[in-house]
Design a protein around this motif. Structure first.
Motif, mmCIF file in Angstrom:
data_model
loop_
_atom_site.group_PDB
_atom_site.id
_atom_site.type_symbol
_atom_site.label_atom_id
_atom_site.label_comp_id
_atom_site.label_asym_id
_atom_site.label_seq_id
_atom_site.Cartn_x
_atom_site.Cartn_y
_atom_site.Cartn_z
ATOM 1 N N GLU A 68 0.822 -1.210 0.000
ATOM 2 C CA GLU A 68 0.000 0.000 0.000
ATOM 3 C C GLU A 68 0.862 1.269 0.000
ATOM 4 N N LEU A 69 2.011 1.228 0.636
ATOM 5 C CA LEU A 69 2.925 2.371 0.537
ATOM 6 C C LEU A 69 3.307 2.620 -0.920
ATOM 7 N N LEU B 3 4.364 6.287 -1.840
ATOM 8 C CA LEU B 3 5.150 6.687 -0.668
ATOM 9 C C LEU B 3 6.410 5.839 -0.485
ATOM 10 N N LEU B 4 6.396 4.615 -0.971
ATOM 11 C CA LEU B 4 7.531 3.718 -0.749
ATOM 12 C C LEU B 4 8.809 4.254 -1.376
ATOM 13 N N GLY B 5 8.673 4.963 -2.497
ATOM 14 C CA GLY B 5 9.850 5.511 -3.164
ATOM 15 C C GLY B 5 10.582 6.565 -2.356
ATOM 16 N N THR B 6 9.936 7.088 -1.303
ATOM 17 C CA THR B 6 10.570 8.125 -0.480
ATOM 18 C C THR B 6 11.365 7.526 0.681
ATOM 19 N N LYS C 17 -3.229 -2.902 4.837
ATOM 20 C CA LYS C 17 -3.253 -1.872 3.787
ATOM 21 C C LYS C 17 -4.094 -0.676 4.212
ATOM 22 N N GLN C 18 -5.177 -0.926 4.943
ATOM 23 C CA GLN C 18 -6.033 0.167 5.392
ATOM 24 C C GLN C 18 -5.293 1.131 6.301
ATOM 25 N N ASN C 19 -4.277 0.630 6.997
ATOM 26 C CA ASN C 19 -3.497 1.492 7.881
ATOM 27 C C ASN C 19 -2.678 2.526 7.119
ATOM 28 N N VAL C 20 -2.527 2.312 5.808
ATOM 29 C CA VAL C 20 -1.805 3.270 4.963
ATOM 30 C C VAL C 20 -2.767 4.037 4.075
ATOM 31 N N SER C 21 -3.751 3.346 3.525
ATOM 32 C CA SER C 21 -4.652 3.968 2.551
ATOM 33 C C SER C 21 -5.672 4.887 3.185
ATOM 34 N N ASN C 22 -5.943 4.709 4.490
ATOM 35 C CA ASN C 22 -6.858 5.617 5.177
ATOM 36 C C ASN C 22 -6.456 7.060 4.907
ATOM 37 N N LEU C 23 -7.406 7.867 4.444
ATOM 38 C CA LEU C 23 -7.090 9.233 4.005
ATOM 39 C C LEU C 23 -6.398 10.038 5.079
#
Length: 542
Positions: A85-86, A91-94, A521-527
């Protein structure tokens, strides 16, 4: 103490006995390999930030790290979903570093077999589901690996048995790849750091000591404090005062998974799992009388049986294992009945007495509780400044979760220049235990760390939010995300914790795996969470 990346009096070659080895490095600095990888990675991070409309100069790229805690199979699966999900949220690229403990290291070692794994995560996730839910393990392969460890490794310990007989069955994979083969110098993925601690020096009081922490990277393995490292290719080889005495076979990922993840349950449950596994080997074995008569002629056989008998008597005195001494009794029994099925020793490419030999070497280690035995590359090294570390020729490395279940001490090395930590906590019990232990560790070692709101953490202990941010001037910012929380498991946190117990020593169904991936995944995708992470990335740049 030598600084920079110089090796301890390195004037010889690393493969000639008697010469000073270039494989030992005495320094608190990062390895040349890690430095080179970071140069490439930080350029990729800068480009990823630009795509998020966050611009920074080459000199101002933030040091962002992801921490994956321990937590057995649930940590392995949840970290897979988190990273997926990152990547989905760009976001993972950072991220500069990915650091794991226990179950998280299983996920990392699965991913890092692929240089560009961030771009292959959907395929890798599918493969992981198939492997864990529908995979299989082979007794032949298990016994071959365990038999080789018994025969070839003078430092055989419970870690070998745990890796080849327990973890292999759990993960349906006996990975023979090498850590040194993980290619990360092109910066296509965060630089990996795998955690362990020194079991010999681990006590309740030393859990927050800097000197017990041990790290593995594709380039080196060693103690960040006081600063003693060996090339990963030579971890496990025999050294004395920085001289290579004997080059041993490099430890593979299968073994290292056992070392990194050896604290999945209580000592009683671990003992039961090991002895039950031994019983499975023995109960499934029938040997014909003629073969036994031939083996009886060998004096080694008699010696082994005698020692096993003595060991059984000692084990009887241990209340934790006395119910399982039948393993030894089975080994002492001579079966004269013809085999009713193909004997196990004929199915596997091992000798008939390999099974007793495995038990012969494993059972005494249960009594002494011997884990992670490896040659100490700093043995008698006169350049190292660390109490009695150089006095032992053997070190005992164990799961870092026995100290702090998230490897903050490794990321907080000042040389790594990390100023934003995304902490994904997959552990059981208090969802804030890792960050509280990290704060204690930093306080005792004079390391900058943000102040925690203890009252809020105590109030939320049984029903945590999905995201907490701890920040303070001149300290790294920590974003702490408990796996099961009031957002993704509303009103059912206890049910999820029970269903995905970290003590589970068998895999989950396909649906259970997919459900766990979804909540992770919800822990990351949550707005709300995504926006807060982005905001802290922008602050880190500033």
């Amino acid at each position: 103490m030598m600084e920079g990346t110089e090796y301890s009096k390195a004037k010889g070659t690393s493969d000639v006995q008697g010469n000073r080895s270039q494989e030992i490095r005495i320094s608190v600095d990062l390895s040349n390999g890690e430095k080179a990888a970071n140069i490439q990675r930080m350029e990729n991070v800068r480009q990823s930030l630009h795509e998020l409309k966050i611009d920074c100069s080459q000199d101002n790229v933030p040091g962002i790290a992801v921490l994956g805690s321990g937590g057995g199979l649930r940590a392995m699966i949840a970290l897979q979903g988190t990273l997926q999900e990152l990547e989905n949220q760009n976001l993972l690229g950072t991220v500069k570093y990915l650091c794991g403990v226990s179950g998280s290291t299983w996920c990392m070692s699965y991913l890092y077999k692929h240089e560009d794994w961030p771009k292959k995560l959907p395929t890798l996730e599918k493969g992981l589901c198939e492997k864990l839910a529908g995979g299989s393990w082979e007794m032949n392969k298990l016994l071959d690996a365990l038999g080789a460890a018994v025969d070839e490794d003078d430092e055989y310990s419970l870690t070998d048995f745990w890796a080849y007989a327990i973890i292999y069955e759990m993960l349906s994979e006996l990975d023979e790849a090498l850590l040194s083969e993980q290619d990360c110098e092109k910066g296509k993925a965060p630089y990996p750091i795998y955690a362990a601690v020194d079991g010999k020096r681990l006590t309740e009081a030393s859990k927050t000591s800097k000197e017990i922490w041990f790290e593995f990277t594709p380039h080196e393995a060693g103690f960040p404090s006081p600063g003693g490292f060996v090339s990963t290719t030579h971890f496990g080889s025999e050294f004395e005062n920085a001289e290579l005495k004997k080059k041993n076979k490099q430890k593979n990922i299968g073994y290292l998974r056992g070392l990194w993840g050896s604290a999945l349950a209580s000592s009683e449950e671990i003992k039961k799992a090991i002895i039950d596994s031994l019983k499975q080997f023995i109960f499934g074995r029938n040997v014909d009388a003629a073969h036994l008569q031939e083996e009886k002629k060998q004096s080694e056989t008699y010696r082994m049986r005698s020692v096993l008998k003595d060991e059984r008597n000692l084990l009887r005195k241990d209340a934790q294992v006395q119910d399982y001494v039948t393993v030894c009794e089975i080994l002492e029994k001579e079966s004269v009945e013809a085999a009713k099925q193909t004997p196990l020793h004929e199915k596997a490419s091992i000798g008939v007495w390999t099974l007793p030999k495995i038990a012969f070497k494993t059972l005494p280690l249960l009594r002494t509780w011997t884990w992670g035995s490896n040659r100490n590359f700093l043995y008698k090294c006169c350049d190292i400044q660390s109490g009695d570390l150089a006095n032992d020729d053997i070190i005992s490395l164990v799961d870092a979760g026995l100290a702090i279940n998230s490897a903050y001490p490794l990321l907080l090395r000042p040389e790594r220049k990390v100023n934003l930590i995304l902490s994904f906590d997959f552990s059981s019990g208090d969802p804030f235990e890792t960050v509280k232990m990290a704060a204690k560790y930093c306080k005792e070692n004079n390391i900058p760390f943000p102040k925690l709101d203890e009252k809020t953490l105590e109030k939320d202990k049984d029903n945590p939010e999905n995201c907490y941010i701890f920040q303070e001037e001149n300290a790294p910012t920590v974003i702490h995300i408990p796996l099961f929380n009031r957002v993704n498991c509303e009103g059912k946190i206890d049910e999820w914790n029970e269903k995905y117990s970290i003590f589970k020593l068998s895999s989950y169904t396909d649906q259970e795996i997919r459900d766990l991936l979804r909540v992770a995944k919800q822990n990351v995708s949550n707005l709300n969470t995504k926006e807060r992470i982005l905001a802290e990335i922008q602050n880190a740049v500033k």
